[in-house]
Design a protein around this motif. Structure first.
Motif, short mmCIF file in Angstrom:
data_model
loop_
_atom_site.label_atom_id
_atom_site.label_comp_id
_atom_site.label_asym_id
_atom_site.label_seq_id
_atom_site.Cartn_x
_atom_site.Cartn_y
_atom_site.Cartn_z
N LEU A 99 26.15 34.14 49.00
CA LEU A 99 27.33 34.41 49.81
C LEU A 99 27.65 35.92 49.60
CD1 LEU A 99 29.93 33.84 51.21
CD2 LEU A 99 31.12 33.47 49.02
N GLY A 100 27.57 36.32 48.36
CA GLY A 100 27.61 37.88 48.02
C GLY A 100 26.83 38.78 49.01
N LEU A 102 25.33 37.70 51.78
CA LEU A 102 25.53 37.61 53.15
C LEU A 102 26.85 38.55 53.57
CD1 LEU A 102 25.41 36.39 55.85
CD2 LEU A 102 26.80 34.42 55.23
N LEU A 103 27.81 38.39 52.75
CA LEU A 103 28.72 39.36 53.00
C LEU A 103 28.38 40.85 53.19
CD1 LEU A 103 31.62 37.65 51.01
CD2 LEU A 103 31.38 37.64 53.34
N GLU A 104 27.45 41.25 52.21
CA GLU A 104 27.20 42.62 51.97
C GLU A 104 26.46 43.04 53.35
OE1 GLU A 104 24.47 43.36 48.99
OE2 GLU A 104 25.82 42.78 47.52
N ILE A 106 26.88 41.21 56.63
CA ILE A 106 28.03 41.34 57.30
C ILE A 106 28.46 42.89 57.46
CG2 ILE A 106 30.05 40.34 58.13
CD1 ILE A 106 28.82 37.69 57.45
N SER A 107 29.13 43.32 56.08
CA SER A 107 29.70 44.52 56.29
C SER A 107 28.97 45.70 56.73
CB SER A 107 30.24 44.60 54.83
OG SER A 107 31.10 45.85 54.52
N ALA A 133 37.29 33.55 49.89
CA ALA A 133 35.66 34.25 49.90
C ALA A 133 35.50 35.15 51.01
CB ALA A 133 34.72 32.96 49.94
N PHE A 134 35.98 34.79 52.13
CA PHE A 134 35.78 35.79 53.37
C PHE A 134 36.82 36.52 53.71
CE2 PHE A 134 32.41 32.59 53.56
CZ PHE A 134 31.30 33.08 54.28
N ARG A 135 37.71 36.98 52.95
CA ARG A 135 38.91 37.77 53.27
C ARG A 135 38.51 39.02 53.62
NH1 ARG A 135 38.14 37.78 47.54
NH2 ARG A 135 38.20 39.68 46.44
N GLY A 136 37.61 39.57 53.23
CA GLY A 136 37.08 40.95 53.97
C GLY A 136 36.73 41.06 55.17
N VAL A 137 35.81 39.93 55.61
CA VAL A 137 35.47 39.44 56.97
C VAL A 137 36.62 39.17 58.03
CG1 VAL A 137 34.10 38.20 58.47
CG2 VAL A 137 33.13 38.86 56.01
#
Length: 212
Positions: A99-100, A102-104, A106-107, A133-137
């Motif tokens: 997850l970490g 994936l978020l990197e 996406i960002s 978990a996806f608060r930044g997205v």
């Protein structure tokens, strides 16, 4: 229709509006089909390469990259691709390391103006675990809510499947099937295929008696 209109805008101008886009809907509403259609239309219009992943295949690729010390190369590949799509991202909630990463990805893509297309089951979208978990997205994402197709769309689905399978179905049968399966496209498609197969196997025309 709102979700489809939003996805058309994304396909017309990838990376400039609604990035990332998150397609949300219940099971059988066509999230995966819409994700595929959007990313392929954008790729064809603009000559872009793309990666489109089911969540388990992407998670496995990340795990193998970690094991083989190829994580930097994997990040660079996904950050540099023209279009990037992942379905059912709630799958990553149980895989913290993946997850970490994936978020990197996406960002970094959003910061570079490169389109990201995601999908999620609507029940998971409202869950506190996902939102944390996806608060930044979620601060920047455009959510396209996909609802079950209306009766006209369901009739078209039935008629298309009948044509594709070189069959014939009376209008009353088309209407009956379209009205009987109002919430889940997969269930509707399965019912149509069962009727067509039964008709061909028994060498009988499709009628209401056969359907019942």
């Amino acid at each position: 229709r709102g979700a489809i209109a939003t996805c058309r805008m994304v396909a017309a101008n990838p990376g400039s509006r609604h990035n990332p886009i998150l397609i949300s809907g219940r099971s059988g509403t066509g999230k995966w089909h819409l994700t595929q259609a959007t990313i392929r239309e954008a790729a064809a219009r603009h000559g872009l390469d793309y990666e489109l992943h089911a969540p388990d295949s992407l998670a496995n690729e990340i795990i193998l990259a970690i094991r083989d010390d190829r994580l930097s190369a994997l990040r660079d590949r996904y950050i540099g691709i023209g279009l990037f799509g992942v379905s059912h991202i709630q799958y990553f909630l149980r895989r913290e390391r993946s997850l970490g990463i994936l978020l990197e990805i996406i960002s970094a893509r959003v910061s570079a103006g490169l389109q990201v297309i995601l999908s999620i089951h609507s029940d998971d979208l409202v869950g506190a675990t996902f939102r944390e978990a996806f608060r930044g997205v979620l601060r920047v994402v455009k959510i396209a809510r996909l609802r079950p197709p209306d009766i006209s769309a369901r009739r078209n689905i039935v008629a298309r499947m009948v044509r594709m399978n070189d069959a014939a179905m009376p209008k009353e049968c088309v209407n009956f099937l379209a009205r009987s399966y109002s919430k889940n496209v997969r269930e509707l498609e399965g019912a149509v295929m069962r009727v067509i197969c039964c008709s061909k196997f028994q060498d009988e025309p499709i009628t209401m008696d056969l359907i019942r």
